[in-house]
Every structure is written in C-alpha cells, then in structure tokens.
Design a protein around this motif. Structure first.
Motif, PDB file in Angstrom:
ATOM      1  N   GLY A  45      45.915  36.945  44.090  1.00 42.60           N
ATOM      2  CA  GLY A  45      45.838  36.244  42.813  1.00 42.60           C
ATOM      3  C   GLY A  45      44.535  36.426  42.065  1.00 42.60           C
ATOM      4  N   PHE A  46      43.734  37.422  42.463  1.00 43.97           N
ATOM      5  CA  PHE A  46      42.448  37.651  41.825  1.00 43.97           C
ATOM      6  C   PHE A  46      42.546  38.640  40.662  1.00 43.97           C
ATOM      7  CE2 PHE A  46      40.723  37.028  46.357  1.00 43.97           C
ATOM      8  CZ  PHE A  46      40.734  35.658  46.220  1.00 43.97           C
ATOM      9  N   GLY A  47      43.743  39.116  40.363  1.00 43.30           N
ATOM     10  CA  GLY A  47      43.904  40.131  39.335  1.00 43.30           C
ATOM     11  C   GLY A  47      43.786  41.511  39.958  1.00 43.30           C
ATOM     12  N   SER A  48      43.864  42.503  39.119  1.00 37.75           N
ATOM     13  CA  SER A  48      43.761  43.871  39.628  1.00 37.75           C
ATOM     14  C   SER A  48      42.305  44.218  39.917  1.00 37.75           C
ATOM     15  CB  SER A  48      44.330  44.858  38.599  1.00 37.75           C
ATOM     16  OG  SER A  48      43.464  44.965  37.489  1.00 37.75           O
ATOM     17  N   GLY A  49      42.120  45.252  40.696  1.00 38.27           N
ATOM     18  CA  GLY A  49      40.769  45.720  40.981  1.00 38.27           C
ATOM     19  C   GLY A  49      40.060  46.164  39.716  1.00 38.27           C
ATOM     20  N   MET A  50      40.815  46.775  38.781  1.00 41.18           N
ATOM     21  CA  MET A  50      40.209  47.226  37.524  1.00 41.18           C
ATOM     22  C   MET A  50      39.745  46.031  36.684  1.00 41.18           C
ATOM     23  SD  MET A  50      39.070  49.636  35.757  1.00 41.18           S
ATOM     24  CE  MET A  50      39.647  51.032  36.671  1.00 41.18           C
ATOM     25  N   THR A  51      40.524  44.958  36.688  1.00 48.52           N
ATOM     26  CA  THR A  51      40.116  43.746  35.967  1.00 48.52           C
ATOM     27  C   THR A  51      38.814  43.209  36.546  1.00 48.52           C
ATOM     28  OG1 THR A  51      42.389  43.155  35.415  1.00 48.52           O
ATOM     29  CG2 THR A  51      40.784  41.367  35.420  1.00 48.52           C
ATOM     30  N   CYS A  52      38.746  43.128  37.861  1.00 49.55           N
ATOM     31  CA  CYS A  52      37.531  42.621  38.509  1.00 49.55           C
ATOM     32  C   CYS A  52      36.342  43.536  38.233  1.00 49.55           C
ATOM     33  CB  CYS A  52      37.762  42.477  40.012  1.00 49.55           C
ATOM     34  SG  CYS A  52      38.954  41.193  40.439  1.00 49.55           S
ATOM     35  N   TRP A  53      36.576  44.840  38.286  1.00 50.62           N
ATOM     36  CA  TRP A  53      35.505  45.803  38.053  1.00 50.62           C
ATOM     37  C   TRP A  53      34.986  45.689  36.617  1.00 50.62           C
ATOM     38  CZ3 TRP A  53      34.892  50.026  34.809  1.00 50.62           C
ATOM     39  CH2 TRP A  53      33.819  50.862  35.108  1.00 50.62           C
ATOM     40  N   ARG A  54      35.911  45.572  35.652  1.00 53.15           N
ATOM     41  CA  ARG A  54      35.505  45.435  34.246  1.00 53.15           C
ATOM     42  C   ARG A  54      34.724  44.147  34.003  1.00 53.15           C
ATOM     43  NH1 ARG A  54      41.111  47.060  32.394  1.00 53.15           N
ATOM     44  NH2 ARG A  54      40.961  49.303  32.133  1.00 53.15           N
ATOM     45  N   ARG A  55      35.195  43.059  34.591  1.00 56.99           N
ATOM     46  CA  ARG A  55      34.510  41.776  34.415  1.00 56.99           C
ATOM     47  C   ARG A  55      33.117  41.836  35.041  1.00 56.99           C
ATOM     48  NH1 ARG A  55      37.463  36.830  33.660  1.00 56.99           N
ATOM     49  NH2 ARG A  55      39.199  38.233  33.199  1.00 56.99           N
ATOM     50  N   LEU A  56      32.997  42.471  36.195  1.00 56.54           N
ATOM     51  CA  LEU A  56      31.685  42.644  36.832  1.00 56.54           C
ATOM     52  C   LEU A  56      30.753  43.417  35.897  1.00 56.54           C
ATOM     53  CD1 LEU A  56      29.796  42.433  39.294  1.00 56.54           C
ATOM     54  CD2 LEU A  56      30.843  44.525  40.156  1.00 56.54           C
ATOM     55  N   ALA A  57      31.265  44.462  35.272  1.00 63.17           N
ATOM     56  CA  ALA A  57      30.458  45.250  34.330  1.00 63.17           C
ATOM     57  C   ALA A  57      30.073  44.405  33.108  1.00 63.17           C
ATOM     58  CB  ALA A  57      31.219  46.497  33.906  1.00 63.17           C
ATOM     59  N   GLU A  58      31.019  43.610  32.584  1.00 63.56           N
ATOM     60  CA  GLU A  58      30.725  42.730  31.435  1.00 63.56           C
ATOM     61  C   GLU A  58      29.606  41.755  31.783  1.00 63.56           C
ATOM     62  OE1 GLU A  58      34.181  40.535  30.259  1.00 63.56           O
ATOM     63  OE2 GLU A  58      35.322  42.333  29.770  1.00 63.56           O
ATOM     64  N   TRP A  59      29.729  41.130  32.944  1.00 63.54           N
ATOM     65  CA  TRP A  59      28.734  40.140  33.354  1.00 63.54           C
ATOM     66  C   TRP A  59      27.383  40.783  33.597  1.00 63.54           C
ATOM     67  CZ3 TRP A  59      32.392  37.366  37.312  1.00 63.54           C
ATOM     68  CH2 TRP A  59      33.356  36.633  36.603  1.00 63.54           C
ATOM     69  N   ASN A  60      27.397  41.980  34.160  1.00 65.16           N
ATOM     70  CA  ASN A  60      26.143  42.684  34.396  1.00 65.16           C
ATOM     71  C   ASN A  60      25.467  43.013  33.067  1.00 65.16           C
ATOM     72  OD1 ASN A  60      24.249  43.884  36.172  1.00 65.16           O
ATOM     73  ND2 ASN A  60      25.027  45.886  35.581  1.00 65.16           N
ATOM     74  N   GLU A  61      26.251  43.504  32.112  1.00 63.57           N
ATOM     75  CA  GLU A  61      25.709  43.842  30.792  1.00 63.57           C
ATOM     76  C   GLU A  61      25.195  42.593  30.065  1.00 63.57           C
ATOM     77  OE1 GLU A  61      27.411  45.830  26.745  1.00 63.57           O
ATOM     78  OE2 GLU A  61      28.069  46.695  28.652  1.00 63.57           O
ATOM     79  N   ALA A  62      25.844  41.460  30.298  1.00 61.24           N
ATOM     80  CA  ALA A  62      25.426  40.203  29.667  1.00 61.24           C
ATOM     81  C   ALA A  62      24.213  39.572  30.358  1.00 61.24           C
ATOM     82  CB  ALA A  62      26.587  39.214  29.660  1.00 61.24           C
ATOM     83  N   GLY A  63      23.749  40.151  31.465  1.00 61.55           N
ATOM     84  CA  GLY A  63      22.568  39.644  32.160  1.00 61.55           C
ATOM     85  C   GLY A  63      22.818  38.439  33.042  1.00 61.55           C
ATOM     86  N   VAL A  64      24.067  38.218  33.434  1.00 61.54           N
ATOM     87  CA  VAL A  64      24.418  37.043  34.249  1.00 61.54           C
ATOM     88  C   VAL A  64      23.674  37.055  35.574  1.00 61.54           C
ATOM     89  CG1 VAL A  64      26.293  35.922  35.519  1.00 61.54           C
ATOM     90  CG2 VAL A  64      26.659  36.720  33.183  1.00 61.54           C
ATOM     91  N   TRP A  65      23.652  38.187  36.252  1.00 63.97           N
ATOM     92  CA  TRP A  65      23.055  38.237  37.601  1.00 63.97           C
ATOM     93  C   TRP A  65      21.548  38.054  37.533  1.00 63.97           C
ATOM     94  CZ3 TRP A  65      27.203  37.154  39.683  1.00 63.97           C
ATOM     95  CH2 TRP A  65      28.394  37.785  39.359  1.00 63.97           C
ATOM     96  N   GLN A  66      20.909  38.620  36.505  1.00 61.11           N
ATOM     97  CA  GLN A  66      19.463  38.446  36.342  1.00 61.11           C
ATOM     98  C   GLN A  66      19.131  36.974  36.093  1.00 61.11           C
ATOM     99  OE1 GLN A  66      17.055  40.706  36.761  1.00 61.11           O
ATOM    100  NE2 GLN A  66      15.475  39.228  36.288  1.00 61.11           N
TER     101      GLN A  66
END
Length: 138
Positions: free
Chosen positions: A65-86
C-alpha cells in the motif's frame, strides 16, 4: 524483528509529527486531474522499506500500500530538491545541541562535503616556456 515490534519502515507518530511540517504542500499546486496523490506518510514508509530491504525501486510490493516504486522514488527526489532532509538534519542537530547531547569538540569537517565557493579559484592559463611562436604547419 522481535515479536510485537513494528517493522523499521513503519513511521511512528512522534517521527511523523517532526517531519510532516517540513514536507512541501502540494494540495493547491496541482490541478485536480489524474490519480489522487498518495498520502506522504505512506510514501515515506515505502521509501524506508526500499532503503531498509535494499530491493530495487521497481520491485516495491504493491500489496504493502505504499504506492509504486516510481512514485516513492519521485517523491524522494521532490523532497530532496525541496531541502526536506537538510532541514530535518538541522532541526535534529539543534534539538540535540539544546539538550547538551552533542560534543562539538569531536566534530570534523570533511572537505569532500564542504562545497568550495564557485568551485574554488580559477587557474590562470599556463604560459609558454618557449621563446617564440611555433612555425605554422599549414
């Protein structure tokens, strides 16, 4: 995993309360076309599942129920670009520092992680060591 323990990719409420305010808001930014966007918490759990198990993104089981791997990968990239992890890293460091749980005397700056301003000084063009110009070959 021991009996009664949650899997490590399940996001506890305390952690979710810390990270949710750092995530970009997308409700009003996207048109209401296409599929409904999966909840961020589920996608984060999918990302953690892939990172914990080491499977490839495309093999993320849909049954979880976590969505597709591509969805998770894209969201990870979005969050990284938005500076969430920093921002999360900085918030956790500030909290630990305020609690007196960091020993800054043991901190090390590694040059491979410190960005040079504009890639450092530009090298000047090497000067020729010969007394005159080379004869033309054409």
């Amino acid at each position: 995993m021991r009996k009664g323990e949650q899997p490590p990719w399940i996001v506890p409420d305390e952690f979710w309360e810390r990270i949710e305010p750092l995530l970009p808001r997308w409700e009003n930014a996207l048109p209401k076309l296409g599929r409904k966007r999966l909840p961020d918490r589920l996608v984060l759990q999918g990302i953690l599942f892939v990172l914990h198990t080491g499977i490839q993104w495309e093999f993320l089981p849909q049954e979880l129920g976590f969505g597709s791997g591509m969805t998770c990968w894209r969201r990870l990239a979005e969050w990284n670009e938005a500076g969430v992890w920093q921002r999360l890293h900085e918030a956790l460091l500030a909290e630990l520092n305020a609690a007196g749980k960091l020993d800054w005397s043991r901190a090390v700056i590694d040059s491979s992680h410190v960005r040079a301003a504009r890639r450092g000084p530009k090298a000047a063009r090497a000067r020729s060591t010969v007394p005159g110009r080379a004869p033309s070959t054409t």
